[in-house]
Design an enzyme around this catalytic site. Structure first.
Site, PDB file in Angstrom:
ATOM      1  N   PHE A 131       4.665  87.330  52.001  1.00 27.28           N
ATOM      2  CA  PHE A 131       5.086  86.988  53.361  1.00 27.28           C
ATOM      3  C   PHE A 131       4.026  86.077  54.000  1.00 27.28           C
ATOM      4  CE2 PHE A 131       5.942  87.914  57.845  1.00 27.28           C
ATOM      5  CZ  PHE A 131       7.329  87.901  57.863  1.00 27.28           C
ATOM      6  N   ASP A 208       1.270  95.892  51.268  1.00 28.03           N
ATOM      7  CA  ASP A 208       2.123  95.669  52.440  1.00 28.03           C
ATOM      8  C   ASP A 208       3.455  96.374  52.186  1.00 28.03           C
ATOM      9  OD1 ASP A 208       3.969  94.676  54.283  1.00 28.03           O
ATOM     10  OD2 ASP A 208       2.905  92.754  54.470  1.00 28.03           O
ATOM     11  N   TYR A 233       9.562  98.413  62.683  1.00 28.94           N
ATOM     12  CA  TYR A 233      10.787  97.925  63.337  1.00 28.94           C
ATOM     13  C   TYR A 233      11.876  97.538  62.350  1.00 28.94           C
ATOM     14  CZ  TYR A 233       8.259  93.528  62.549  1.00 28.94           C
ATOM     15  OH  TYR A 233       7.541  92.502  61.992  1.00 28.94           O
ATOM     16  N   LYS A 234      11.590  97.633  61.042  1.00 25.93           N
ATOM     17  CA  LYS A 234      12.620  97.324  60.041  1.00 25.93           C
ATOM     18  C   LYS A 234      13.386  98.612  59.732  1.00 25.93           C
ATOM     19  CE  LYS A 234      10.186  93.213  58.697  1.00 25.93           C
ATOM     20  NZ  LYS A 234       9.092  92.616  57.930  1.00 25.93           N
ATOM     21  N   ARG A 382      19.896  86.999  53.125  1.00 26.36           N
ATOM     22  CA  ARG A 382      19.505  88.341  52.685  1.00 26.36           C
ATOM     23  C   ARG A 382      20.506  89.349  53.233  1.00 26.36           C
ATOM     24  NH1 ARG A 382      13.251  89.167  54.166  1.00 26.36           N
ATOM     25  NH2 ARG A 382      14.193  88.881  56.221  1.00 26.36           N
TER      26      ARG A 382
HETATM   27  C1  LIG Z   1       8.121  91.764  58.536  1.00 26.47           C
HETATM   28  C2  LIG Z   1       6.891  91.575  57.726  1.00 26.47           C
HETATM   29  C3  LIG Z   1       5.652  91.357  58.339  1.00 26.47           C
HETATM   30  C4  LIG Z   1       5.593  91.228  59.839  1.00 26.47           C
HETATM   31  O1  LIG Z   1       4.325  91.239  60.378  1.00 26.47           O
HETATM   32  P1  LIG Z   1       4.216  91.306  61.979  1.00 26.47           P
HETATM   33  O2  LIG Z   1       2.781  91.336  62.261  1.00 26.47           O
HETATM   34  O3  LIG Z   1       4.966  92.525  62.420  1.00 26.47           O
HETATM   35  O4  LIG Z   1       4.884  90.085  62.516  1.00 26.47           O
HETATM   36  C5  LIG Z   1       4.526  91.260  57.529  1.00 26.47           C
HETATM   37  N1  LIG Z   1       4.621  91.374  56.180  1.00 26.47           N
HETATM   38  C6  LIG Z   1       5.818  91.554  55.564  1.00 26.47           C
HETATM   39  C7  LIG Z   1       5.886  91.680  54.082  1.00 26.47           C
HETATM   40  C8  LIG Z   1       6.978  91.644  56.315  1.00 26.47           C
HETATM   41  O5  LIG Z   1       8.148  91.816  55.714  1.00 26.47           O
END
Ligand SMILES: *Cc1c(COP(=O)(O)O)cnc(C)c1O
Length: 410
Positions: A131, A208, A233-234, A382
């Site tokens: 990401f 992560d 939040y997911k 997705r």
């Molecule tokens: C959604 C997501 C993030 C989001 O990071 P934020 O700091 O909440 O914006 C980071 N890493 C991965 C792999 C994600 O899917």
């Protein structure tokens, strides 16, 4: 399978689904045009209970207790909710998980703590397909600390393999950082094996868990994970911008020091003394005032997840994504759509990614029809059906709208 048979299959799967009842606990807006929500991997839906809890919190706790709320318990929420999350979804014994900040900020705090704890080692290993925020934060740390980033080229379809990690880690490696579930393809990384390889070389591991927390069972303690982060939040339905979580293994807590020394990570926050003395244990990961209001939904969501059970959630998730694959094979591949997610259930996370040039133009008509998937540039759609809020019939409806739009586009 014909369309009718596929619909019969959705109905049969719904009828046999032990988690079907949880769907009614989610809130539907009064004038909602929602037909099919397929983006649980980006923003989970709210619970009815969340709306009630938020209202009650404002009226009774914030409005009623005011500043007394901090000592009534708010100050402990980062730890107590972290422990609960650890027990319900992460396989983490108490005292190792906190709720705080955002994933981005926690990656910074944990990765900086890790590389600073291995001063003789100048390398950090990561993959090209992680990401963006993960990659950017490590690029920043590398610049700040004069470290070298070692990039593994991850195949977007098959993700990071243990053998690729074995090739690059050695006694120069301070830290490796990967995602448990790849955000693009949904590839599920082999955490225990990659940890074993990294540890053999003396490196620390940071995982992560954004796309696995609440969807794929995680066993942080048993898998020997050193550090982990993820968002709520997911699949954890915490709401837009809900805080993240960090895990720091017990036996590293005295050794690793995160760099943002605020008063909330201090041994005695309210003594207002000179000089920072870290709080014992995982509390030292905190920096500033915890986002209490944004943690309220987690109470309802973790109760729900505990009741459902993460193993049952995973079982349904694999049935849902398996069904997405069936629909894609029956309807979409002939329209030029490629499935770019693992077909092997053992290596598949909670979503399926479809690829085809021209998906971008379909997003607006899909949304207008109440079908909400997730779009990732340049051409990926997705499909992320959250197990507790999504039925098989809903998946059928959503993908049949996509099929019809693709037919029109041809
Ligand atoms: C959604 C997501 C993030 C989001 O990071 P934020 O700091 O909440 O914006 C980071 N890493 C991965 C792999 C994600 O899917």
């Amino acid at each position: 399978m014909s369309g009718d048979l596929l619909l019969d299959r959705a109905k049969a799967l719904d009828a046999a689904d032990p988690l079907a009842g949880f769907r009614d606990r989610f809130l539907t807006a009064p004038a909602s045009d929602l037909l099919s929500y397929l983006d649980g991997n980006s923003l989970g839906r709210p619970l009815e209970a969340t709306a009630r809890l938020m209202d009650a919190f404002v009226r009774e706790q914030w409005g009623g207790r005011l500043i007394r709320g901090w000592t009534d318990g708010w100050l402990d929420w980062p730890i107590t909710l972290g422990d609960r999350l650890g027990a319900v979804a992460l396989g983490a014994a108490p005292g190792q998980t906190v709720i705080a900040d955002s994933t981005t900020v926690l990656i910074y705090k944990l990765a900086r703590a890790a590389v600073d704890a291995r001063p003789g080692r100048r390398r950090v290993v990561l993959d090209t397909d992680n990401f963006p925020t993960d990659r950017y934060v490590l690029e920043g740390i590398a610049a700040e600390r004069g470290l070298e980033l070692v990039w593994i080229s991850a195949d977007p379809l098959t993700g990071v393999h243990p053998a690729q990690v074995a090739e690059v880690v050695d006694d120069r490696t301070a830290l490796v950082l990967f995602s448990h579930v790849a955000y693009r393809s949904g590839w599920l990384a082999d955490i225990p094996e990659i940890n074993r390889i990294a540890h053999e070389a003396g490196a620390l591991t940071l995982w992560d868990l954004c796309h696995s927390a609440g969807s794929v069972p995680v066993e942080l303690d048993a898998w020997g994970v050193d550090l982990a982060v993820g968002c709520t939040y997911k699949y954890l339905n915490g709401g837009p911008g809900a805080p993240a979580f960090a895990y720091l293994r017990h036996d590293l807590q005295d050794e690793l020091r995160q760099p943002i020394l605020g008063w909330m990570g201090h041994r005695a926050s309210f003594e207002m003394g000179h000089g920072h003395e870290p709080a014992p244990g995982v509390r030292a990961l905190l920096s500033g005032t915890p986002p209490i209001l944004a943690m309220v939904p987690l109470h309802a969501n973790l109760d729900m997840l505990a009741e459902a059970g993460i193993e049952a959630v995973r079982e349904k998730s694999l049935l849902l994504t398996g069904y997405v694959l069936d629909l894609a094979d029956a309807w979409l591949t002939e329209a030029g759509v490629d499935v770019v997610s693992p077909r092997d259930a053992a290596r598949r996370g909670g979503h399926v990614t479809l690829r085809r040039p021209g998906f971008e133009q379909l997003l607006e008509p899909l949304w207008d029809s109440g079908v909400i998937p997730d779009y990732r540039r340049p051409d990926g759609l997705r499909i992320g059906p959250a197990p507790l809020s999504t039925s098989f019939s809903e998946v059928y409806q959503g993908l049949s709208v996509l099929r019809d739009l693709l037919e029109k586009q041809r």
